[in-house]
Design a protein around this motif. Structure first.
Motif, short mmCIF file in Angstrom:
data_model
loop_
_atom_site.label_atom_id
_atom_site.label_comp_id
_atom_site.label_asym_id
_atom_site.label_seq_id
_atom_site.Cartn_x
_atom_site.Cartn_y
_atom_site.Cartn_z
N LEU A 56 0.85 -1.19 0.00
CA LEU A 56 0.00 0.00 0.00
C LEU A 56 0.89 1.25 0.00
N ASP A 57 0.53 2.23 -0.79
CA ASP A 57 1.29 3.47 -0.81
C ASP A 57 1.18 4.16 0.55
N ALA A 58 2.26 4.85 0.96
CA ALA A 58 2.28 5.51 2.27
C ALA A 58 3.14 6.77 2.20
N LYS A 59 3.00 7.62 3.20
CA LYS A 59 3.84 8.79 3.31
C LYS A 59 5.26 8.36 3.71
N PRO A 60 6.30 9.07 3.25
CA PRO A 60 7.67 8.76 3.70
C PRO A 60 7.79 8.95 5.21
N PHE A 61 8.60 8.11 5.85
CA PHE A 61 8.81 8.23 7.29
C PHE A 61 9.66 9.45 7.59
N ALA A 62 9.28 10.19 8.63
CA ALA A 62 10.03 11.39 9.03
C ALA A 62 10.22 11.38 10.54
N TYR A 63 11.35 11.93 10.99
CA TYR A 63 11.62 12.02 12.42
C TYR A 63 12.42 13.29 12.71
N THR A 64 12.50 13.66 13.97
CA THR A 64 13.29 14.82 14.40
C THR A 64 14.61 14.34 14.97
N ASN A 65 15.72 14.81 14.40
CA ASN A 65 17.03 14.34 14.86
C ASN A 65 17.48 15.07 16.12
N ALA A 66 18.69 14.76 16.60
CA ALA A 66 19.20 15.32 17.85
C ALA A 66 19.37 16.83 17.80
N ASP A 67 19.51 17.38 16.60
CA ASP A 67 19.66 18.83 16.44
C ASP A 67 18.32 19.54 16.30
N GLY A 68 17.25 18.77 16.38
CA GLY A 68 15.92 19.36 16.26
C GLY A 68 15.45 19.54 14.83
N ALA A 69 16.22 19.01 13.87
CA ALA A 69 15.84 19.15 12.46
C ALA A 69 14.94 17.98 12.03
N GLN A 70 14.00 18.30 11.15
CA GLN A 70 13.11 17.28 10.61
C GLN A 70 13.83 16.53 9.49
N VAL A 71 13.87 15.21 9.57
CA VAL A 71 14.53 14.38 8.57
C VAL A 71 13.50 13.45 7.94
N THR A 72 13.43 13.47 6.61
CA THR A 72 12.54 12.58 5.88
C THR A 72 13.37 11.50 5.21
N LEU A 73 13.03 10.24 5.43
CA LEU A 73 13.77 9.13 4.85
C LEU A 73 13.27 8.86 3.43
N GLU A 74 14.15 9.03 2.47
CA GLU A 74 13.78 8.91 1.07
C GLU A 74 13.67 7.45 0.64
N GLU A 75 12.84 7.21 -0.35
CA GLU A 75 12.70 5.89 -0.94
C GLU A 75 13.90 5.60 -1.84
N TYR A 76 14.44 4.40 -1.75
CA TYR A 76 15.43 3.95 -2.71
C TYR A 76 15.27 2.45 -2.90
N HIS A 77 15.67 1.97 -4.07
CA HIS A 77 15.44 0.58 -4.43
C HIS A 77 16.74 -0.16 -4.60
N SER A 78 16.65 -1.46 -4.78
CA SER A 78 17.82 -2.34 -4.84
C SER A 78 18.81 -1.93 -5.91
N TRP A 79 18.30 -1.36 -7.00
CA TRP A 79 19.16 -1.06 -8.15
C TRP A 79 19.60 0.40 -8.18
N SER A 80 19.27 1.19 -7.15
CA SER A 80 19.69 2.58 -7.12
C SER A 80 20.53 2.84 -5.89
N LYS A 81 21.28 3.93 -5.90
CA LYS A 81 22.15 4.27 -4.78
C LYS A 81 21.34 4.76 -3.61
N ALA A 82 21.66 4.30 -2.42
CA ALA A 82 20.96 4.76 -1.23
C ALA A 82 21.30 6.21 -0.95
N PRO A 83 20.31 7.03 -0.55
CA PRO A 83 20.60 8.43 -0.23
C PRO A 83 21.51 8.53 1.00
N THR A 84 22.35 9.52 1.02
CA THR A 84 23.25 9.72 2.14
C THR A 84 22.63 10.65 3.18
#
Length: 234
Positions: free
Chosen positions: A206-234
């Motif tokens: 099922l399609d869903a919103k990307p997961f997001a969390y607040t890091n230790a610096d208080g910044a909002q971080v969104t985890l990007e989608e990546y697949h087996s054949w593409s480079k993982a985001p840094t």
């Protein structure tokens, strides 16, 4: 008939059998495979940027697991419930065998009883924006589906074999009992078949919103989608 896939398509190794019976290794991404016949297991290579591959026919080796039977219900012109599809659908190593794909939310059950198995999801041929994908995967012994993350909610059930789930934190988890279910909530993960037998897993994606969390610096971080054949985001 055989063909050599361009370098840009060599993203995943799949063994195929030509009509002459010779086995060859060909690189084929998930979305480059389209099923044409559940009885002969024929496939056609096709890709938006590589139309020259269209029409090339090959035979996939049998997995040792019988093709699943699929039953789809619908409605007669006067609104009565009926069966519109009932039969085996092909399975293939390392690629999803689609049962049904929906586009749009909520799902619309009206229409002309078209076989939505033929629909191709818009992200990597597996993940449908604002939609669903119901599929099976047959995984050969020794196969690894590399670490990937998708903006989806995945419901899964192990049908046969033994499969290992690797996450970024914590020990690997082994699924060994048929009927074991799992819920994948947009997490990065890797699948491994470490056993001697083929594995079959059923997924509802099922399609869903990307997961997001607040890091230790208080910044909002969104985890990007990546697949087996593409480079993982840094």
């Amino acid at each position: 008939m055989s063909t050599t896939a361009p370098e840009s398509l060599k993203m995943q190794l799949t063994y195929v059998e030509t009509r002459s019976g010779e086995f060859k290794a060909q690189g084929v991404p998930y979305k480059a495979i389209r099923y044409l016949s559940s009885n002969t297991r024929e496939i056609r290579y096709s890709h938006e940027t590589h139309r020259a591959l269209d029409g090339e026919m090959m035979m996939l080796p049998r997995t040792g697991i019988e093709p699943p039977r699929r039953i789809v219900t619908g409605h007669t012109p006067d609104g009565k419930s009926t069966t519109i599809f009932d039969g085996e659908v092909s399975s293939a190593p390392n690629v999803g065998t689609r049962f049904w794909v929906t586009k749009g939310w909520p799902t619309d059950n009206s229409g002309d009883n078209k076989d939505l198995r033929d629909e191709s999801p818009d992200r990597a041929g597996i993940f449908q924006t604002n939609g669903t994908n119901f599929l099976a995967q047959d995984v050969p012994p020794g196969a690894v589906v590399p670490m990937h993350r998708t903006s989806t909610l995945d419901y899964g059930i192990l049908i046969s074999g033994e499969l290992t789930l690797v996450l970024e934190d914590g020990p690997p988890l082994t699924l060994s009992e048929p009927g074991t279910v799992f819920v994948q909530r947009g997490t990065a993960h890797q699948w491994e078949n470490r056993g001697p037998d083929w594995v079959r897993v059923i997924f509802v994606i099922l399609d869903a919103k990307p997961f997001a969390y607040t890091n230790a610096d208080g910044a909002q971080v969104t985890l990007e989608e990546y697949h087996s054949w593409s480079k993982a985001p840094t």
